[in-house]
Design an enzyme around this catalytic site. Sequence first.
Site, PDB file in Angstrom:
ATOM      1  N   LYS A  13      -4.508   6.854  -8.771  1.00 53.37           N
ATOM      2  CA  LYS A  13      -5.759   7.640  -8.830  1.00 53.37           C
ATOM      3  C   LYS A  13      -5.932   8.277 -10.209  1.00 53.37           C
ATOM      4  O   LYS A  13      -6.990   8.174 -10.826  1.00 53.37           O
ATOM      5  CB  LYS A  13      -5.747   8.753  -7.750  1.00 53.37           C
ATOM      6  CG  LYS A  13      -5.515   8.245  -6.334  1.00 53.37           C
ATOM      7  CD  LYS A  13      -5.551   9.381  -5.318  1.00 53.37           C
ATOM      8  CE  LYS A  13      -4.414  10.388  -5.440  1.00 53.37           C
ATOM      9  NZ  LYS A  13      -3.073   9.834  -5.138  1.00 53.37           N
ATOM     10  N   ARG A  88      -8.291  15.824   1.098  1.00 51.01           N
ATOM     11  CA  ARG A  88      -7.035  15.287   1.591  1.00 51.01           C
ATOM     12  C   ARG A  88      -6.877  15.500   3.088  1.00 51.01           C
ATOM     13  O   ARG A  88      -5.861  15.099   3.663  1.00 51.01           O
ATOM     14  CB  ARG A  88      -5.886  16.012   0.902  1.00 51.01           C
ATOM     15  CG  ARG A  88      -5.158  15.182  -0.115  1.00 51.01           C
ATOM     16  CD  ARG A  88      -4.130  16.103  -0.737  1.00 51.01           C
ATOM     17  NE  ARG A  88      -3.057  15.410  -1.338  1.00 51.01           N
ATOM     18  CZ  ARG A  88      -2.998  15.084  -2.621  1.00 51.01           C
ATOM     19  NH1 ARG A  88      -3.990  15.342  -3.426  1.00 51.01           N
ATOM     20  NH2 ARG A  88      -1.938  14.493  -3.094  1.00 51.01           N
ATOM     21  N   ARG A 127       7.191   7.613 -13.705  1.00 48.18           N
ATOM     22  CA  ARG A 127       6.009   8.218 -14.330  1.00 48.18           C
ATOM     23  C   ARG A 127       6.382   9.353 -15.286  1.00 48.18           C
ATOM     24  O   ARG A 127       7.274  10.140 -15.023  1.00 48.18           O
ATOM     25  CB  ARG A 127       5.105   8.774 -13.231  1.00 48.18           C
ATOM     26  CG  ARG A 127       3.998   9.665 -13.777  1.00 48.18           C
ATOM     27  CD  ARG A 127       2.967  10.005 -12.760  1.00 48.18           C
ATOM     28  NE  ARG A 127       3.510  10.647 -11.589  1.00 48.18           N
ATOM     29  CZ  ARG A 127       2.799  10.887 -10.504  1.00 48.18           C
ATOM     30  NH1 ARG A 127       1.553  10.480 -10.437  1.00 48.18           N
ATOM     31  NH2 ARG A 127       3.336  11.480  -9.476  1.00 48.18           N
ATOM     32  N   ARG A 161       7.001  15.450 -13.469  1.00 49.35           N
ATOM     33  CA  ARG A 161       6.653  16.443 -12.447  1.00 49.35           C
ATOM     34  C   ARG A 161       7.850  16.774 -11.558  1.00 49.35           C
ATOM     35  O   ARG A 161       8.595  15.882 -11.169  1.00 49.35           O
ATOM     36  CB  ARG A 161       5.516  15.893 -11.582  1.00 49.35           C
ATOM     37  CG  ARG A 161       4.174  16.016 -12.262  1.00 49.35           C
ATOM     38  CD  ARG A 161       3.079  15.243 -11.615  1.00 49.35           C
ATOM     39  NE  ARG A 161       3.041  15.313 -10.163  1.00 49.35           N
ATOM     40  CZ  ARG A 161       2.110  14.715  -9.422  1.00 49.35           C
ATOM     41  NH1 ARG A 161       1.145  14.015 -10.008  1.00 49.35           N
ATOM     42  NH2 ARG A 161       2.140  14.807  -8.119  1.00 49.35           N
ATOM     43  N   ARG A 172       5.527  13.558   0.763  1.00 54.87           N
ATOM     44  CA  ARG A 172       4.124  13.406   0.328  1.00 54.87           C
ATOM     45  C   ARG A 172       3.478  12.203   0.993  1.00 54.87           C
ATOM     46  O   ARG A 172       2.310  12.244   1.395  1.00 54.87           O
ATOM     47  CB  ARG A 172       4.076  13.257  -1.199  1.00 54.87           C
ATOM     48  CG  ARG A 172       4.320  14.584  -1.909  1.00 54.87           C
ATOM     49  CD  ARG A 172       4.748  14.412  -3.357  1.00 54.87           C
ATOM     50  NE  ARG A 172       3.827  13.699  -4.181  1.00 54.87           N
ATOM     51  CZ  ARG A 172       4.123  13.210  -5.388  1.00 54.87           C
ATOM     52  NH1 ARG A 172       5.340  13.386  -5.888  1.00 54.87           N
ATOM     53  NH2 ARG A 172       3.221  12.568  -6.079  1.00 54.87           N
TER      54      ARG A 172
HETATM   55  P1  AP5 Z   1      -0.790   7.744 -10.974  1.00 58.41           P
HETATM   56  O1  AP5 Z   1      -2.104   7.263 -11.512  1.00 58.41           O
HETATM   57  O2  AP5 Z   1      -0.165   8.908 -11.636  1.00 58.41           O
HETATM   58  O3  AP5 Z   1      -0.890   7.938  -9.390  1.00 58.41           O
HETATM   59  P2  AP5 Z   1      -1.677   8.997  -8.520  1.00 58.41           P
HETATM   60  O4  AP5 Z   1      -2.390   8.235  -7.460  1.00 58.41           O
HETATM   61  O5  AP5 Z   1      -2.480   9.910  -9.383  1.00 58.41           O
HETATM   62  O6  AP5 Z   1      -0.436   9.710  -7.847  1.00 58.41           O
HETATM   63  P3  AP5 Z   1      -0.069  11.247  -7.691  1.00 58.41           P
HETATM   64  O7  AP5 Z   1       1.418  11.277  -7.478  1.00 58.41           O
HETATM   65  O8  AP5 Z   1      -0.617  12.061  -8.813  1.00 58.41           O
HETATM   66  O9  AP5 Z   1      -0.814  11.577  -6.381  1.00 58.41           O
HETATM   67  P4  AP5 Z   1      -0.543  12.713  -5.423  1.00 58.41           P
HETATM   68  O10 AP5 Z   1      -1.729  12.518  -4.585  1.00 58.41           O
HETATM   69  O11 AP5 Z   1       0.752  12.705  -4.736  1.00 58.41           O
HETATM   70  O12 AP5 Z   1      -0.431  14.009  -6.376  1.00 58.41           O
HETATM   71  P5  AP5 Z   1      -1.466  15.149  -6.753  1.00 58.41           P
HETATM   72  O13 AP5 Z   1      -1.216  15.564  -8.142  1.00 58.41           O
HETATM   73  O14 AP5 Z   1      -2.830  14.785  -6.340  1.00 58.41           O
HETATM   74  O15 AP5 Z   1       0.214   6.484 -11.010  1.00 58.41           O
HETATM   75  C1  AP5 Z   1       1.583   6.653 -10.688  1.00 58.41           C
HETATM   76  C2  AP5 Z   1       2.469   5.883 -11.695  1.00 58.41           C
HETATM   77  O16 AP5 Z   1       2.281   4.484 -11.476  1.00 58.41           O
HETATM   78  C3  AP5 Z   1       2.106   6.153 -13.158  1.00 58.41           C
HETATM   79  O17 AP5 Z   1       3.282   6.197 -13.913  1.00 58.41           O
HETATM   80  C4  AP5 Z   1       1.230   4.939 -13.564  1.00 58.41           C
HETATM   81  O18 AP5 Z   1       1.408   4.608 -14.925  1.00 58.41           O
HETATM   82  C5  AP5 Z   1       1.750   3.846 -12.637  1.00 58.41           C
HETATM   83  N1  AP5 Z   1       0.689   2.971 -12.160  1.00 58.41           N
HETATM   84  C6  AP5 Z   1      -0.596   3.303 -11.830  1.00 58.41           C
HETATM   85  N2  AP5 Z   1      -1.279   2.215 -11.405  1.00 58.41           N
HETATM   86  C7  AP5 Z   1      -0.399   1.180 -11.439  1.00 58.41           C
HETATM   87  C8  AP5 Z   1      -0.519  -0.226 -11.125  1.00 58.41           C
HETATM   88  N3  AP5 Z   1      -1.686  -0.742 -10.676  1.00 58.41           N
HETATM   89  N4  AP5 Z   1       0.580  -0.992 -11.285  1.00 58.41           N
HETATM   90  C9  AP5 Z   1       1.763  -0.466 -11.747  1.00 58.41           C
HETATM   91  N5  AP5 Z   1       1.921   0.850 -12.084  1.00 58.41           N
HETATM   92  C10 AP5 Z   1       0.850   1.649 -11.930  1.00 58.41           C
HETATM   93  O19 AP5 Z   1      -0.978  16.325  -5.751  1.00 58.41           O
HETATM   94  C11 AP5 Z   1       0.271  16.966  -5.935  1.00 58.41           C
HETATM   95  C12 AP5 Z   1       0.462  18.019  -4.853  1.00 58.41           C
HETATM   96  O20 AP5 Z   1      -0.540  19.048  -4.973  1.00 58.41           O
HETATM   97  C13 AP5 Z   1       0.325  17.530  -3.406  1.00 58.41           C
HETATM   98  O21 AP5 Z   1       1.535  16.981  -2.915  1.00 58.41           O
HETATM   99  C14 AP5 Z   1      -0.077  18.824  -2.682  1.00 58.41           C
HETATM  100  O22 AP5 Z   1       1.054  19.662  -2.470  1.00 58.41           O
HETATM  101  C15 AP5 Z   1      -0.977  19.494  -3.695  1.00 58.41           C
HETATM  102  N6  AP5 Z   1      -2.406  19.147  -3.527  1.00 58.41           N
HETATM  103  C16 AP5 Z   1      -3.199  18.500  -4.422  1.00 58.41           C
HETATM  104  N7  AP5 Z   1      -4.443  18.350  -3.944  1.00 58.41           N
HETATM  105  C17 AP5 Z   1      -4.456  18.892  -2.718  1.00 58.41           C
HETATM  106  C18 AP5 Z   1      -5.453  19.013  -1.707  1.00 58.41           C
HETATM  107  N8  AP5 Z   1      -6.708  18.534  -1.883  1.00 58.41           N
HETATM  108  N9  AP5 Z   1      -5.107  19.629  -0.534  1.00 58.41           N
HETATM  109  C19 AP5 Z   1      -3.866  20.126  -0.345  1.00 58.41           C
HETATM  110  N10 AP5 Z   1      -2.880  20.036  -1.257  1.00 58.41           N
HETATM  111  C20 AP5 Z   1      -3.164  19.424  -2.443  1.00 58.41           C
HETATM  112 MG    MG Z   2      -2.342  11.955  -9.862  1.00 58.36          MG
END
Ligand code: AP5
Ligand code: MG
Length: 219
Positions: A13, A88, A127, A161, A172
Site C-alpha cells: 500500500k 481498517r 523493509r 519499524r 497484524r
Molecule cells: P509496503 O508498501 O511498505 O507495504 P504496506 O502495505 O504499506 O504495509 P504496512 O506494513 O505499512 O501495512 P500495515 O497496514 O501493517 O501498517 P500501517 O503503517 O498501516 O511494502 C512492504 C515491503 O515490501 C516494502 O519493503 C516494499 O519495498 C516491498 N514490496 C512492496 N510491494 C512489493 C511487490 N509487489 N513485490 C515485492 N516486494 C514488494 O499500520 C501500522 C499500525 O498502526 C497498525 O498495526 C495499527 O496498530 C495502527 N493503525 C494504522 N492505521 C490504523 C487504523 N486505521 N485503525 C487502527 N489502527 C491503525
Molecule cells: Mg505502509
Amino acid sequence: MNLILLGPPGAGKGTQAQRLEESRRLVQLSTGDMLRAAVASGSEIGRLAKSIIEAGKLVPDDVMVEMIEQRIDAPDCADGFILDGFPRTVAQAEALDELLRLKGKRLHAVVEMAVDDGVLVERISGRFSCAACGAGYHRRFRPTAVEGVCDRCGATEFRQRPDDNEETVRTRLAAYHAQTEPLLPYYRGRGVLRTVDGMAAIDDVTAQIGTVLAALATD
Ligand code: AP5
Ligand code: MG
C-alpha cells in the site's frame, strides 16, 4: 480522485501510494505514518498508540476517525487523496462514508491489493525507509540504486519499524483477517471495489493500478 488502497500488512500500500503521489496530484494519507509521527512527538495520541502498534493490534476507531477527519479537509487534499491503512474496520468505513457525505466528497475506488499471507513476512522483514524523507525500500525487492544512499533525497540514514518483527506481523495479519477483510464485501456491495494482483512485481502492480484508474476516468 479519492482512493483507498486496501490490503494486508506488507501488501504494498505504502509503496504504491508513494508512486501515485509522484505520478498524480494525489496526497498519501497513511494512518500508520501519522501514528508513528504522533509516537515520535510524544503527543497524547502517540502515548496511547505506542504499545498498541508494537503489539500489532488496532488503535481505537474514534481516534482514527478524528485523525482522518482533520486531514481530509486540508487544502492539499483538494485534488484528491489516497487513504493508505484507513479504514481498517467496518465502523471506520461507515464513519468515512458519513464524513465524505458531509464534506460533499466522493470515493472513486477502493483498490484491493491481493497478496497471499506466505510472502508477507519476508516483505516486511526486509523493509527499511529513509530516515530523512521516508522513501520506502526493500533489501531484496527494492534496494537503493547506490548502497546506503536514498534514491530520492540522497540521505544516508535509514530506519526499520519496531512492529516489523515476525511475531508482531502475525498479530497484524490476524487483525487484518478478522477486522479489515469484512471491508471487501462492504465495498463490493457499493460497486467501488477493484482488485489488483499484489503478488506481481512492484512495477507490474503500478501498471495494474494505472489500468484501474484509466478505466475509472472513462466510466
Ligand atoms: P509496503 O508498501 O511498505 O507495504 P504496506 O502495505 O504499506 O504495509 P504496512 O506494513 O505499512 O501495512 P500495515 O497496514 O501493517 O501498517 P500501517 O503503517 O498501516 O511494502 C512492504 C515491503 O515490501 C516494502 O519493503 C516494499 O519495498 C516491498 N514490496 C512492496 N510491494 C512489493 C511487490 N509487489 N513485490 C515485492 N516486494 C514488494 O499500520 C501500522 C499500525 O498502526 C497498525 O498495526 C495499527 O496498530 C495502527 N493503525 C494504522 N492505521 C490504523 C487504523 N486505521 N485503525 C487502527 N489502527 C491503525
Ligand atoms: Mg505502509
